[in-house]
Design a protein around this motif. Structure first.
Motif, PDB file in Angstrom:
ATOM      1  N   ASP A   1     107.414  90.931  42.069  1.00 22.92           N
ATOM      2  CA  ASP A   1     107.177  89.425  42.486  1.00 22.92           C
ATOM      3  C   ASP A   1     107.660  89.076  43.944  1.00 22.92           C
ATOM      4  N   GLU A   2     109.087  89.391  44.160  1.00 20.77           N
ATOM      5  CA  GLU A   2     109.574  88.983  45.543  1.00 20.77           C
ATOM      6  C   GLU A   2     108.817  89.753  46.716  1.00 20.77           C
ATOM      7  N   VAL A   3     108.470  91.113  46.411  1.00 19.20           N
ATOM      8  CA  VAL A   3     107.895  91.677  47.660  1.00 19.20           C
ATOM      9  C   VAL A   3     106.258  91.256  47.912  1.00 19.20           C
ATOM     10  N   ILE A   4     105.662  90.975  46.803  1.00 22.22           N
ATOM     11  CA  ILE A   4     104.323  90.277  47.008  1.00 22.22           C
ATOM     12  C   ILE A   4     104.267  88.971  47.783  1.00 22.22           C
ATOM     13  N   THR A   5     105.415  88.040  47.178  1.00 19.11           N
ATOM     14  CA  THR A   5     105.506  86.758  48.063  1.00 19.11           C
ATOM     15  C   THR A   5     106.067  86.760  49.435  1.00 19.11           C
ATOM     16  N   THR A   6     106.843  87.744  49.634  1.00 22.66           N
ATOM     17  CA  THR A   6     107.263  87.859  51.021  1.00 22.66           C
ATOM     18  C   THR A   6     106.260  88.714  52.045  1.00 22.66           C
ATOM     19  N   PHE A   7     105.683  89.719  51.453  1.00 22.27           N
ATOM     20  CA  PHE A   7     104.923  90.528  52.536  1.00 22.27           C
ATOM     21  C   PHE A   7     103.188  90.412  52.419  1.00 22.27           C
ATOM     22  N   SER A   8     102.949  89.643  51.547  1.00 16.87           N
ATOM     23  CA  SER A   8     101.597  89.304  51.462  1.00 16.87           C
ATOM     24  C   SER A   8     101.024  88.600  52.555  1.00 16.87           C
ATOM     25  N   LYS A   9     102.067  87.953  53.314  1.00 15.46           N
ATOM     26  CA  LYS A   9     102.059  86.926  54.455  1.00 15.46           C
ATOM     27  C   LYS A   9     101.462  87.829  55.622  1.00 15.46           C
ATOM     28  N   ARG A  10     101.784  89.151  55.628  1.00 16.03           N
ATOM     29  CA  ARG A  10     101.511  89.874  56.944  1.00 16.03           C
ATOM     30  C   ARG A  10     100.748  91.396  56.698  1.00 16.03           C
ATOM     31  N   TYR A  11     100.684  91.629  55.190  1.00 17.49           N
ATOM     32  CA  TYR A  11     100.477  92.869  54.936  1.00 17.49           C
ATOM     33  C   TYR A  11      99.250  92.984  53.699  1.00 17.49           C
ATOM     34  N   ARG A  12      98.542  93.672  53.512  1.00 13.36           N
ATOM     35  CA  ARG A  12      97.832  93.726  52.446  1.00 13.36           C
ATOM     36  C   ARG A  12      98.537  94.576  51.088  1.00 13.36           C
ATOM     37  N   VAL A  13      98.904  93.684  50.044  1.00 15.90           N
ATOM     38  CA  VAL A  13      99.744  94.136  49.188  1.00 15.90           C
ATOM     39  C   VAL A  13      98.931  94.605  48.077  1.00 15.90           C
ATOM     40  N   ILE A  14      99.012  95.891  47.376  1.00 21.74           N
ATOM     41  CA  ILE A  14      98.119  96.473  46.305  1.00 21.74           C
ATOM     42  C   ILE A  14      99.177  96.996  45.307  1.00 21.74           C
ATOM     43  N   ILE A  15      98.583  96.558  43.927  1.00 22.93           N
ATOM     44  CA  ILE A  15      99.625  97.376  42.968  1.00 22.93           C
ATOM     45  C   ILE A  15      98.403  97.625  41.935  1.00 22.93           C
ATOM     46  N   PRO A  16      98.177  98.902  41.623  1.00 23.68           N
ATOM     47  CA  PRO A  16      97.518  99.237  40.420  1.00 23.68           C
ATOM     48  C   PRO A  16      98.453  99.330  39.201  1.00 23.68           C
ATOM     49  N   MET A  17      97.862  98.783  38.334  1.00 26.20           N
ATOM     50  CA  MET A  17      98.441  98.633  36.877  1.00 26.20           C
ATOM     51  C   MET A  17      98.248 100.127  36.292  1.00 26.20           C
ATOM     52  N   MET A  18      99.285 100.931  36.159  1.00 22.42           N
ATOM     53  CA  MET A  18      99.167 102.249  35.616  1.00 22.42           C
ATOM     54  C   MET A  18      99.059 102.110  33.976  1.00 22.42           C
ATOM     55  N   PRO A  19      97.876 102.984  33.510  1.00 20.69           N
ATOM     56  CA  PRO A  19      97.661 102.908  32.135  1.00 20.69           C
ATOM     57  C   PRO A  19      98.807 103.888  31.278  1.00 20.69           C
ATOM     58  N   ILE A  20     100.089 103.580  31.440  1.00 18.64           N
ATOM     59  CA  ILE A  20     101.236 104.279  30.934  1.00 18.64           C
ATOM     60  C   ILE A  20     101.074 104.526  29.477  1.00 18.64           C
ATOM     61  N   TYR A  21     100.721 103.264  28.820  1.00 19.32           N
ATOM     62  CA  TYR A  21     100.753 103.150  27.255  1.00 19.32           C
ATOM     63  C   TYR A  21      99.327 103.404  26.728  1.00 19.32           C
ATOM     64  N   GLU A  22      98.496 103.505  27.877  1.00 19.85           N
ATOM     65  CA  GLU A  22      96.905 103.492  27.024  1.00 19.85           C
ATOM     66  C   GLU A  22      96.361 104.800  27.247  1.00 19.85           C
ATOM     67  N   MET A  23      97.166 105.746  27.718  1.00 20.66           N
ATOM     68  CA  MET A  23      96.639 107.108  28.207  1.00 20.66           C
ATOM     69  C   MET A  23      96.579 107.951  26.920  1.00 20.66           C
ATOM     70  N   PRO A  24      95.398 108.803  26.745  1.00 25.48           N
ATOM     71  CA  PRO A  24      95.651 109.614  25.468  1.00 25.48           C
ATOM     72  C   PRO A  24      96.985 110.546  25.578  1.00 25.48           C
ATOM     73  N   ILE A  25      97.204 110.919  24.562  1.00 17.61           N
ATOM     74  CA  ILE A  25      98.743 111.614  24.527  1.00 17.61           C
ATOM     75  C   ILE A  25      98.736 112.729  25.251  1.00 17.61           C
ATOM     76  N   ARG A  26      97.436 113.695  25.236  1.00 13.42           N
ATOM     77  CA  ARG A  26      97.443 115.025  26.036  1.00 13.42           C
ATOM     78  C   ARG A  26      97.625 114.740  27.346  1.00 13.42           C
ATOM     79  N   GLN A  27      96.944 113.460  27.918  1.00 12.46           N
ATOM     80  CA  GLN A  27      96.969 112.966  29.155  1.00 12.46           C
ATOM     81  C   GLN A  27      98.257 112.477  29.761  1.00 12.46           C
ATOM     82  N   ALA A  28      99.310 112.116  29.064  1.00 13.68           N
ATOM     83  CA  ALA A  28     100.250 111.235  29.225  1.00 13.68           C
ATOM     84  C   ALA A  28     101.601 112.083  29.830  1.00 13.68           C
ATOM     85  N   SER A  29     101.414 112.362  31.327  1.00 18.19           N
ATOM     86  CA  SER A  29     102.064 112.930  32.182  1.00 18.19           C
ATOM     87  C   SER A  29     102.123 112.428  33.223  1.00 18.19           C
TER      88      SER A  29
END
Length: 262
Positions: free
Chosen positions: A36-64
């Motif tokens: 949160d604080e990184v987005i608030t501070t740095f989005s004023k001068r940078y392009r801040v991108i955060i992908p939501m990683m599918p940690i809990y949605e991945m098929p078990i065999r791909q969970a690595s």
């Protein structure tokens, strides 16, 4: 902070601000709120991108680690990102390192905080027990110097995750994958400026881990934050942002490109 969660081609992500790209990668139990604080501070001068990683949605065999790395590679390709600064906390740092190994032409700067990849004491020495709220509360608090940072909302979120058998299986699979994937012998490959920001009181990736990263990454700079544990950007956001801001200014991407060209 209020920010929009965008959806595109099966990806969910935050994309705020304009300028040089800061791609943020969260940890195993991480969430957008960690930054949160990184987005608030740095989005004023940078392009801040955060992908939501599918940690809990991945098929078990791909969970690595490999499965998550493939996800990040697809996301970067989908968004056409380049000349990035990668920032990773905990497991996110580990993934940032692996991405830099595989795509050195796309990464201009690297920031690691509490990164796994050398040694990590996951959840204080054991995997989370299902069904015990008190245990989960204790383990979440263990990741902070000040247990009060472990808010009820955060504990509730982790408890919900660990109450699901499939999600627990994914967590265990990814955690074991990270423990197997030690990056020590390959860290010499990282040739970009690297900032290491560590909690001096980190119980998951202790201070000696930070010193080892600093020794093995040629162009690295290490800073400790006292009375801080595994997630400095959450527990000590002002100091973390100050260190990051100062370092980014001192290592501009434009100058790095000129030095390569010349």
């Amino acid at each position: 902070m209020n920010y929009q969660i965008r959806e595109e081609a099966g990806f969910r992500y935050v994309d705020e601000g304009q300028g040089d790209i800061l791609l943020l990668l969260h940890g195993l139990f991480g969430a957008l709120s960690n930054w949160d604080e990184v987005i608030t501070t740095f989005s004023k001068r940078y392009r801040v991108i955060i992908p939501m990683m599918p940690i809990y949605e991945m098929p078990i065999r791909q969970a690595s680690l490999e499965g998550l790395l493939a996800f990040i590679e697809k996301f970067v390709a989908q968004k056409g990102l380049n000349e990035m600064t990668l920032l990773g906390n905990s497991l996110g740092g580990h993934l940032a390192i692996l991405y830099t190994f595989n795509h050195p032409d796309q990464v201009r700067r690297l920031v690691l905080t509490g990164s796994s990849g050398l040694f990590e004491n996951g959840m204080g020495g054991s995997f989370p027990k299902r069904g015990s709220y008190e245990y989960v509360a204790e383990r979440v608090a263990y990741t902070f110097y000040d247990p009060k940072v472990a808010s009820k909302d955060l504990i509730d979120e982790v408890f919900e995750i660990t109450s699901s058998i499939p999600k627990c299986m994914s967590i265990v699979g990814i955690a074991k994958s990270a423990q197997r994937n030690n990056v020590a012998k390959d860290l010499y490959k990282i040739q970009v400026p690297t900032l290491l920001v560590w909690g001096l009181n980190d119980t998951i990736t202790p201070a000696e881990v930070a010193h080892e990263f600093n020794r093995l990454i040629v162009d690295s700079e290490l800073h400790f934050i006292d009375k801080c544990c595994h997630a400095p950007m959450m527990e000590c956001p002002n100091r973390f942002n100050e260190l990051l801001d100062n370092w980014l200014v001192r290592h501009p991407i434009y100058d790095e490109q000129l030095s390569v060209t010349n």
